[in-house]
Design an enzyme around this catalytic site. Structure first.
Site, PDB file in Angstrom:
ATOM      1  N   ASN A  31     -48.839 -16.794 -15.361  1.00  0.00           N
ATOM      2  CA  ASN A  31     -48.309 -15.499 -14.970  1.00  0.00           C
ATOM      3  C   ASN A  31     -49.391 -14.661 -14.288  1.00  0.00           C
ATOM      4  OD1 ASN A  31     -49.893 -14.757 -17.145  1.00  0.00           O
ATOM      5  ND2 ASN A  31     -48.371 -13.415 -18.062  1.00  0.00           N
ATOM      6  N   ASP A 105     -38.006  -9.716 -19.814  1.00  0.00           N
ATOM      7  CA  ASP A 105     -38.931 -10.804 -20.129  1.00  0.00           C
ATOM      8  C   ASP A 105     -38.186 -11.997 -20.709  1.00  0.00           C
ATOM      9  OD1 ASP A 105     -41.162  -9.283 -19.344  1.00  0.00           O
ATOM     10  OD2 ASP A 105     -41.462  -8.500 -21.362  1.00  0.00           O
TER      11      ASP A 105
END
Length: 177
Positions: A31, A105
């Protein structure tokens, strides 16, 4: 049976250790923003050179191309606000309500899981590594697909609806006895 370590990418040998670990892995998930991937030699091309069979999974706020590629992405900003979801919540003319943390998320994590599983299947059939990319903003926009389709058909931007005049009475809540 999982094992984990922490690697300081800004220390000598850190990025090389990660590439060596990736060479022994089925999936490499990151990420990091694109700028840091380049700085540490952890782009798709770098990891694929270490392991041609690896599935490289990119999870970010806004993607690895375009003006926001180096912008950190957070659930509240990328999923809720920038995708447009937040702007369609609440009654006009009030500001949007506070949104629940983590929902973007979690939804995006399910998207990347599906992408990784599909990529592993392709890799197992072809022997070639795969690149998959999922973003918080893209997942948010995907959840608004019907709003976007309606806007394209009608030529109008999606808008908020008043509770007293819902577009469909089934989409409202009512006080019951």
């Amino acid at each position: 049976g999982k094992r984990s370590i922490t690697v300081a990418l800004d220390q000598p040998g850190g990025p090389e250790l990660v590439r060596r670990l990736a060479a022994r892995s089925d999936v490499f998930l990151t990420n990091l923003i694109q700028q840091r991937r380049v700085r540490y030699g952890l782009t798709w091309e770098d990891v694929r050179a270490a392991s041609p069979r690896v599935v490289y999974a990119s999870f970010s706020g806004y993607g690895t191309r375009g003006p926001d590629e180096n912008r950190p992405g957070f659930d509240y900003a990328a999923f809720w606000a920038r995708s447009g979801i937040m702007g369609l919540l609440g009654e006009p003319p009030s500001p949007p309500p506070l949104c629940r943390a983590g929902q973007g998320d979690h939804t995006t994590a399910l998207n990347i899981l599906a992408a990784v599983l599909a990529a592993l299947r392709v890799r197992d059939q072809t022997g070639e590594g795969q690149y998959v990319e999922v973003t918080l903003q893209g997942t948010g926009m995907y959840t608004l697909a019907t709003d976007f389709q309606a806007a394209l058909i009608a030529g109008e931007q999606p808008r908020r609806h008043e509770r007293t005049r819902p577009a469909n009475p089934i989409w409202n809540s009512y006080q019951c006895g």
